[in-house]
Design an enzyme around this catalytic site. Structure first.
Site, mmCIF file in Angstrom:
data_model
loop_
_atom_site.group_PDB
_atom_site.id
_atom_site.type_symbol
_atom_site.label_atom_id
_atom_site.label_comp_id
_atom_site.label_asym_id
_atom_site.label_seq_id
_atom_site.Cartn_x
_atom_site.Cartn_y
_atom_site.Cartn_z
ATOM 1 N N TYR A 57 -4.845 -16.723 13.931
ATOM 2 C CA TYR A 57 -5.816 -16.027 13.071
ATOM 3 C C TYR A 57 -7.051 -16.894 12.836
ATOM 4 O O TYR A 57 -8.180 -16.416 12.856
ATOM 5 C CB TYR A 57 -5.198 -15.674 11.711
ATOM 6 C CG TYR A 57 -4.326 -14.440 11.733
ATOM 7 C CD1 TYR A 57 -4.884 -13.166 11.875
ATOM 8 C CD2 TYR A 57 -2.946 -14.524 11.596
ATOM 9 C CE1 TYR A 57 -4.089 -12.029 11.891
ATOM 10 C CE2 TYR A 57 -2.137 -13.397 11.605
ATOM 11 C CZ TYR A 57 -2.717 -12.151 11.764
ATOM 12 O OH TYR A 57 -1.922 -11.028 11.780
ATOM 13 N N ARG A 66 -5.045 -2.201 -7.052
ATOM 14 C CA ARG A 66 -5.934 -2.658 -5.970
ATOM 15 C C ARG A 66 -7.379 -2.229 -6.235
ATOM 16 O O ARG A 66 -8.318 -2.970 -5.954
ATOM 17 C CB ARG A 66 -5.413 -2.082 -4.642
ATOM 18 C CG ARG A 66 -6.215 -2.388 -3.417
ATOM 19 C CD ARG A 66 -6.011 -3.813 -2.959
ATOM 20 N NE ARG A 66 -6.772 -4.086 -1.750
ATOM 21 C CZ ARG A 66 -8.057 -4.428 -1.741
ATOM 22 N NH1 ARG A 66 -8.720 -4.541 -2.878
ATOM 23 N NH2 ARG A 66 -8.676 -4.674 -0.600
ATOM 24 N N ASP A 126 -0.569 -13.891 0.313
ATOM 25 C CA ASP A 126 -0.752 -13.638 1.741
ATOM 26 C C ASP A 126 -0.661 -14.950 2.507
ATOM 27 O O ASP A 126 -0.902 -16.015 1.937
ATOM 28 C CB ASP A 126 -2.121 -12.990 2.007
ATOM 29 C CG ASP A 126 -2.140 -12.312 3.375
ATOM 30 O OD1 ASP A 126 -1.690 -11.161 3.480
ATOM 31 O OD2 ASP A 126 -2.568 -12.963 4.361
ATOM 32 N N ARG A 149 0.769 -1.250 0.000
ATOM 33 C CA ARG A 149 0.000 0.000 0.000
ATOM 34 C C ARG A 149 0.797 1.295 0.000
ATOM 35 O O ARG A 149 0.223 2.349 -0.210
ATOM 36 C CB ARG A 149 -0.960 0.000 1.199
ATOM 37 C CG ARG A 149 -2.119 -0.935 1.001
ATOM 38 C CD ARG A 149 -2.883 -1.108 2.269
ATOM 39 N NE ARG A 149 -2.003 -1.706 3.263
ATOM 40 C CZ ARG A 149 -2.364 -1.971 4.509
ATOM 41 N NH1 ARG A 149 -3.572 -1.676 4.914
ATOM 42 N NH2 ARG A 149 -1.514 -2.524 5.353
#
Ligand code: CP3
Length: 341
Positions: free
Chosen positions: A148, A35, A72, A26
């Site tokens: 997570y 994006r 990711d 980003r």
């Protein structure tokens, strides 16, 4: 040949090879532009043409020695059938996994089919990368992934997920083994597709209590390294167990990784003294210094260069590039790293 890979062959480099964790992302306007074209972040991860372009973006701008695959760590739970969403500026959300039913909730059947676009990205990227630049693959370590997955996303201290793990340690160990098998498979497939080295991200390793460190961090990591090395004995494997302080010694000795990525809290003098000299070290500039720029950035870089002189060393940050980082600071940093001392 690539300075990054030569380092792993035992050739000391005059200038440390350099790359940055989260170098694609980003803080780059050209990333944000792409994006916008995709509804969701995961869609971007599974679109090989776009993911390849993003992987190569930082190398087009900067004189880096390695590209890291754009993907990711959460593609692994996603490909196992757990629902994963990325909400704008909120980080990941996952449909929480229950330890009692994880074998019913996760499914191995479609794993490789779902995750296959990641390997396609590697093939496309490799074809466009000059041999002087290494391509890094990666995965999340089981402990960080499990937090997570059980916690339903990011949280301050993952206390809910940890509570469930303490209440049913046997099942939790089973989940870690289950994840270690899929992480190994994912890494092996990445190497088959063309990555030159891999990094295991264990971002939340520092949240594991010392009493459980062997069971929950070391052992699953050792399992992954040994499975990957069974097939690729010479593959450079970088471990990034963030926040574990003195456990780094055991981590280095037991897991059989080839390099350790140090977070910014680790004193370099300690690392040089306590860690095996055959181990490549990577890190550990504070990512906020790269945001701040100026004299403090300069001082931080000179310190690392001086301290690491003569040691097998890869320049990097102690964690990922922050979104507010100016690309010009990244450029300044690379220039200063490459200047003679
Ligand atoms: O390093 C790179 O440039 C390659 C790509 C990469 C991403 N994530 C892209 C990404 C890598 C190696 C990761 C690793 C990752 N993902 C980790 C371990 C390293 C770390 O930083 O701790 C973790 C914990 C995740 C999980 C994750 N993905 C979180 C917590 C978030 C949201 C917050 C954040 O840090 O961005 C993501 C989203 C994500 N992963 C983005 C990118 C470029 C931003 C997505 C967007 O565009 O909105």
């Amino acid at each position: 040949m690539s300075p990054f890979l030569n380092l792993f062959k035992g050739e000391k480099q005059k200038v440390p090879p350099i790359w940055f964790m989260r170098q694609a992302g980003r803080y780059l306007p050209e990333y944000l532009e792409i994006r916008k074209k995709c509804q969701t972040f995961l869609e971007l991860c599974y679109t090989p043409q776009l993911a390849t372009t993003i992987t190569l973006q930082p190398l087009k701008r900067f004189s880096l020695d390695a590209a890291i695959l754009f993907s990711d760590i959460l593609v692994v739970p996603d490909a196992l059938g757990q629902k994963v969403f990325f909400e704008e500026n909120k980080g990941p959300r996952l449909e929480p996994l229950s330890l009692a039913f994880f074998k019913k909730q996760l499914s191995a059947d479609a794993f490789l089919e779902k995750i296959a676009p990641v390997y396609e990205t590697i093939i496309l990227t490799k074809a466009q990368l000059p041999p002087s630049k290494a391509l890094l693959g990666f995965a999340g370590a089981p402990w960080t992934l499990a937090l997570y997955m059980m916690g339903g996303g990011a949280s301050r201290d993952f206390s809910k997920a940890k509570e469930e793990a303490f209440k049913n340690e046997e099942r939790f160990s089973e989940l870690l083994t289950y994840l270690a098998d899929f992480v190994s498979l994912h890494l092996i497939e990445q190497v088959k597709a063309g990555v030159d080295a891999i990094q295991l991200f264990d971002t939340w390793a520092g949240l594991c209590p010392a009493t459980h460190f062997e069971r929950w961090v070391l052992s699953p990591t050792e399992h992954i390294v040994s499975k990957v090395r069974d097939i690729f004995p010479d593959l450079p494997i970088i471990g990034f167990p963030k926040g574990i302080g003195p456990h780094l010694k055991d981590y280095a000795l037991q897991t059989n990784i080839s390099a350790l990525s140090l977070d910014a809290s680790i004193p370099i003098s300690w690392a040089k003294k306590e860690l095996p000299s055959s181990l490549v070290l990577q890190g550990n500039l504070d990512p906020v210094l790269l945001v701040a720029g100026g004299q403090s950035l300069k001082d931080g870089i000179s310190f690392l260069k001086k301290e690491m002189e003569g040691r097998s060393y890869i320049f990097n940050l102690g964690h990922g590039i922050l979104p507010e980082t100016l690309p010009s600071h990244v450029e300044d940093c690379i220039r200063m790293v490459k200047e003679p001392l």
